[in-house]
Design an enzyme around this catalytic site. Sequence first.
Site, PDB file in Angstrom:
ATOM      1  N   ASP A  83      -2.123  -5.884   3.050  1.00  0.00           N
ATOM      2  CA  ASP A  83      -0.827  -5.060   2.470  1.00  0.00           C
ATOM      3  C   ASP A  83       0.151  -5.100   1.726  1.00  0.00           C
ATOM      4  O   ASP A  83       0.437  -6.201   2.237  1.00  0.00           O
ATOM      5  CB  ASP A  83      -0.966  -3.345   2.932  1.00  0.00           C
ATOM      6  CG  ASP A  83      -1.279  -2.361   2.237  1.00  0.00           C
ATOM      7  OD1 ASP A  83      -0.527  -2.263   1.240  1.00  0.00           O
ATOM      8  OD2 ASP A  83      -0.814  -1.290   2.335  1.00  0.00           O
ATOM      9  N   GLY A  98       6.029   3.279  -0.769  1.00  0.00           N
ATOM     10  CA  GLY A  98       6.916   3.279  -1.970  1.00  0.00           C
ATOM     11  C   GLY A  98       5.801   3.547  -2.708  1.00  0.00           C
ATOM     12  O   GLY A  98       6.852   4.536  -4.462  1.00  0.00           O
ATOM     13  N   GLY A  99       5.041   3.245  -2.716  1.00  0.00           N
ATOM     14  CA  GLY A  99       3.923   3.564  -3.606  1.00  0.00           C
ATOM     15  C   GLY A  99       3.147   5.500  -2.803  1.00  0.00           C
ATOM     16  O   GLY A  99       2.575   5.501  -3.490  1.00  0.00           O
ATOM     17  N   GLU A 105      -2.626   4.060   4.659  1.00  0.00           N
ATOM     18  CA  GLU A 105      -1.750   2.645   4.851  1.00  0.00           C
ATOM     19  C   GLU A 105      -2.159   2.411   6.531  1.00  0.00           C
ATOM     20  O   GLU A 105      -1.972   1.559   6.964  1.00  0.00           O
ATOM     21  CB  GLU A 105      -0.705   2.546   4.312  1.00  0.00           C
ATOM     22  CG  GLU A 105      -0.760   1.875   2.735  1.00  0.00           C
ATOM     23  CD  GLU A 105       0.498   1.782   2.877  1.00  0.00           C
ATOM     24  OE1 GLU A 105       0.917   1.196   1.088  1.00  0.00           O
ATOM     25  OE2 GLU A 105       1.317   2.218   2.256  1.00  0.00           O
TER      26      GLU A 105
END
Length: 233
Positions: A83, A98-99, A105
Amino acid sequence: MTADDLKKQAAARALELVQPGMRLGLGTGSTAKHFVDLLGERVAAGLDVICVATSEATQAQALSLAIPMSTLDETPELDLTVDGADELDSALRLIKGGGAALLREKIVAAASRRMVVIADDGKLVGKLGRFPLPIEVVPFGLEVTRRAVAKAIAEAGAAGELTLRKRPDGEVLVTDGGHYILDAHLGTIDHPEALAQALNIVPGVVEHGLFIGLAAMAILAGAGGLTILGAAE
């Protein structure tokens, strides 16, 4: 060499860690996207792997490349997750989100025997906090949660503005999990572990973007080549 070229270099190096039969976690973001593209080429050439995505966007990308996909319910233990990171320090503490995929995640990273970060070397900082810290929260009681988050930040020795993340069209951004994100513009985080612990106990906070003790290795690409932080194997 562009930043995108550097990201591709880091992704290519991470692909060397993939062995046949591995169970992989696929990250989210611009650098992770390169890794998924390269993995798709290897799968097309006969590589046998099974993968779990950290976002709907990554899931769609992987399926478009005919990468075999699973879920954490079906495959609860992963060998390797690759990642990106929005920021990292020399101790492999990260800021991610940020995404807007930080919750999935972190769940995928925690289910993995090993997490490897890929990024351009501009993401490496002496102290975390330049990148706003994402904090995923439930919509219910948003103002109460915002105030509790601000208090937790102050008690951890940090300070800064909290903003509700919005989409380019001005509407509130909703994560894949149906939550909102508060971005904490802190500048510097002197005590990341203390801040992580303080945020963990705030009712209404689903997850935060401080990834501490999860990354085992970072592959950073710069104009001078690749830099490896942490255990190479």
